[in-house]
Design an enzyme around this catalytic site. Structure first.
Site, PDB file in Angstrom:
ATOM      1  N   ARG A 162      19.548  14.798 -18.273  1.00 26.97           N
ATOM      2  CA  ARG A 162      19.353  14.231 -16.936  1.00 26.97           C
ATOM      3  C   ARG A 162      19.204  15.360 -15.916  1.00 26.97           C
ATOM      4  O   ARG A 162      20.160  16.067 -15.616  1.00 26.97           O
ATOM      5  CB  ARG A 162      20.520  13.327 -16.550  1.00 26.97           C
ATOM      6  CG  ARG A 162      20.370  12.734 -15.150  1.00 26.97           C
ATOM      7  CD  ARG A 162      21.278  11.544 -14.899  1.00 26.97           C
ATOM      8  NE  ARG A 162      22.685  11.864 -14.800  1.00 26.97           N
ATOM      9  CZ  ARG A 162      23.633  11.015 -14.393  1.00 26.97           C
ATOM     10  NH1 ARG A 162      23.286   9.783 -14.048  1.00 26.97           N
ATOM     11  NH2 ARG A 162      24.897  11.364 -14.342  1.00 26.97           N
ATOM     12  N   ASP A 446      32.691  11.414 -10.796  1.00 26.75           N
ATOM     13  CA  ASP A 446      31.572  12.324 -10.577  1.00 26.75           C
ATOM     14  C   ASP A 446      31.026  12.083  -9.177  1.00 26.75           C
ATOM     15  O   ASP A 446      31.650  11.387  -8.364  1.00 26.75           O
ATOM     16  CB  ASP A 446      30.509  12.177 -11.665  1.00 26.75           C
ATOM     17  CG  ASP A 446      29.821  10.807 -11.661  1.00 26.75           C
ATOM     18  OD1 ASP A 446      30.027  10.024 -10.711  1.00 26.75           O
ATOM     19  OD2 ASP A 446      29.065  10.537 -12.622  1.00 26.75           O
TER      20      ASP A 446
END
Length: 533
Positions: A162, A446
């Protein structure tokens, strides 16, 4: 002309930033950054329209794509046929080994929300992935002395990388004085060095695409893939991309996004945490009907979240794509088995629901959760690699269903506000030290969860939220809670450790992005200016 490097050298940087790789980045930048800039401007225009109308709808101009039953995405390559459990995490050396060894079918190797983009992380992640493919990676924990090494190749997870979102730049790489977008830097370096290597291993360059807001942005990625494959002499269609449907605008364009990427698409993912952030962000001034309660009170069984996930499954299976479920963010406790039992039961219920709803796989944040999620999907899939044959034609979702936030019974609470402040300060402090995935209160946090925290604070203040006891959420209340939390952290860590950290900066930045009248699109934009490398 090549991209120019402006950074103190990171270990083994020369292996990554070869002349040929920098020339490739420069070509990507020249061809695609102007379009990236135009699409970011279109995001702002669309957000302004939402502010005026407090509404979104499926696009009338693309109705023909949605109505056309004839098209499908490209078949999944063998390495991506079975995705029943995926583990996520940053690309540091220890995580690279643990994730590949985890027993999950896929590892989302994350240069985005789970990684703070220090130069050492950007370069080190590329080094670690190449070392893993070459089987020259190991790691010895300096604290415990424990050594980590890869299992046999047949037992390793398939890597899906990603890159950063379109909104982030990489300031250490410039072309003609302009920073290269972080998305192109991460994608370009990984693709250039590993596409051929992965083909030789029987796999390929596979990607997760984050923060996508429209099918126009998907079209840009598709054009990047086409160019990159031609440039590097890789057969067209080798790239496979899974798009995170983690913005409310993308939820109205799932079919169109798959259509634009149809030669390279492999699926969509229900990125639940960023999705909640996107709802708050887009409808932050839409009045009380769009005010979300405490983030942990918004479960996947909420009607508007059910609409989103069921529409995703139906859309994917109609077009032959994988539908991948959301994150189980729990981090097991080594000291409290009762906490584990309660959390494991919740994870199992979540993964059971996703498997029975038709998802082909789901995410976990810790290796200990892999067997739990695997059992849920094994019970439904058996020996089948997926359940794309479940078309979910029973699902019918209207435009209003996706934004029916006011269908929730839960309300904002004072403990929820305190938690938002606590998570925000603790996460931002770690991010400023170069850590993008952080265990806080037994959850893996996150950038997405930090975005929810600060966005809810902003929304609750500006919507004039009043708690059940009559107390109103104000900037003064938030400052008081933040000051108390900072004092608690100082007492918890000790004066020396507190002084060595970035706590005051984290406190100040959280208040900035939570209290400023002008809402920052992403907290990582001002935070990036505070990273020291």
């Amino acid at each position: 002309m090549s991209a120019v490097v402006a950074a103190e050298p990171a270990p083994r940087q020369d292996e990554v930033l070869t002349d040929a790789a920098l020339a490739f980045l420069a070509e990507l930048h020249r061809r695609f950054t102007p379009r990236r800039d135009e699409l970011l401007a279109r995001r702002a225009e669309r957000r302004a329209a939402v502010a005026r109308t407090a509404a979104l709808d499926f696009l009338p101009e693309t109705a023909g794509i949605r109505a056309d039953d004839s098209w499908r995405v490209a078949p999944a390559p063998p390495a991506l046929a079975d995705r029943r459990v995926e583990i996520t995490g940053p690309t540091d050396r220890k995580m690279t080994i643990n994730a590949l060894n985890s027993g999950a079918k896929v590892w989302l190797a994350d240069f985005e929300d789970a990684s703070a983009p220090t130069w050492a992380n950007v370069i080190g992640g590329q080094v670690n992935l190449t070392d893993a493919y070459e089987r020259r990676i190991d790691f010895t924990d300096p604290a415990s002395g424990r050594t980590y090494a890869l299992k046999p190749a047949a037992e390793l997870a398939t890597v899906v990388t990603r890159p950063r979102g379109w909104h982030l730049d990489e300031r250490h790489l410039t072309v003609e004085g302009r920073p290269v977008p972080g998305a192109l830097a991460d994608f370009g370096l990984y693709f250039f060095h590993n596409a051929r290597r992965l083909l030789d291993l029987g796999k390929g360059p596979y990607f997760y695409l984050p923060k996508t807001e429209s099918h126009h942005e998907a079209r840009l990625w598709n054009d990047v893939f086409v160019f990159a494959q031609d440039y590097c002499g890789i057969p067209q269609g080798t790239v496979r991309a899974t798009v995170l449907i983690e913005t409310i605008t993308a939820a109205y364009e799932m079919e169109e996004i798959l259509y634009e990427l149809r030669d390279h698409a492999s699926g969509l993912n229900a990125g639940r945490w960023d999705y909640l952030f996107s709802i708050v962000k887009n409808f932050r001034d839409g009045g009380p009907k769009f005010v979300l309660p405490d983030r942990n009170a918004v479960t996947m069984t909420a009607p508007f979240m059910r609409a989103y996930t069921e529409l995703l499954v139906r859309t994917c299976h109609r077009r032959g794509a994988h539908a991948i479920g959301g994150m189980a963010a729990f981090i097991p406790s080594r000291r409290d088995p009762e906490v584990n039992k309660v959390a494991f039961d919740k994870v199992k219920a979540d993964k059971d629901r996703e498997a029975h709803d038709g998802f082909d796989g789901s995410w976990v944040a810790h290796p200990d959760l892999v067997p739990i999620a695997m059992a849920s999907f094994d019970a439904v899939l058996g020996e089948r690699p997926h359940q794309k044959d479940r078309l979910r034609e029973d699902v019918s979702v209207s435009a209003g269903d996706l934004t029916a936030v006011d269908s929730l019974d839960a309300k904002p609470t004072y403990p929820g506000l305190v938690n938002a402040v606590q998570v925000g300060i603790r996460y931002i402090e770690a991010w400023l030290r170069g850590l993008g995935a952080v265990a806080i209160f037994n959850l893996m946090e996150d950038a997405a969860t930090a975005e929810i925290s600060r966005s809810q604070i902003w929304q609750w203040i500006n919507a004039g939220v009043v708690f059940d006891d009559g107390e109103r959420v104000t900037a003064e209340l938030v400052r008081r809670i933040a000051a108390e939390e900072l004092a608690n952290i100082r007492a918890e860590t000790g004066a020396e450790a507190f002084a060595a950290g970035r706590w005051q900066q984290a406190h100040d930045l959280l208040l900035q992005v939570s209290l400023d009248a002008d809402y920052a699109d992403f907290l990582t934009l001002p935070a990036y200016e505070l990273l020291e490398d």
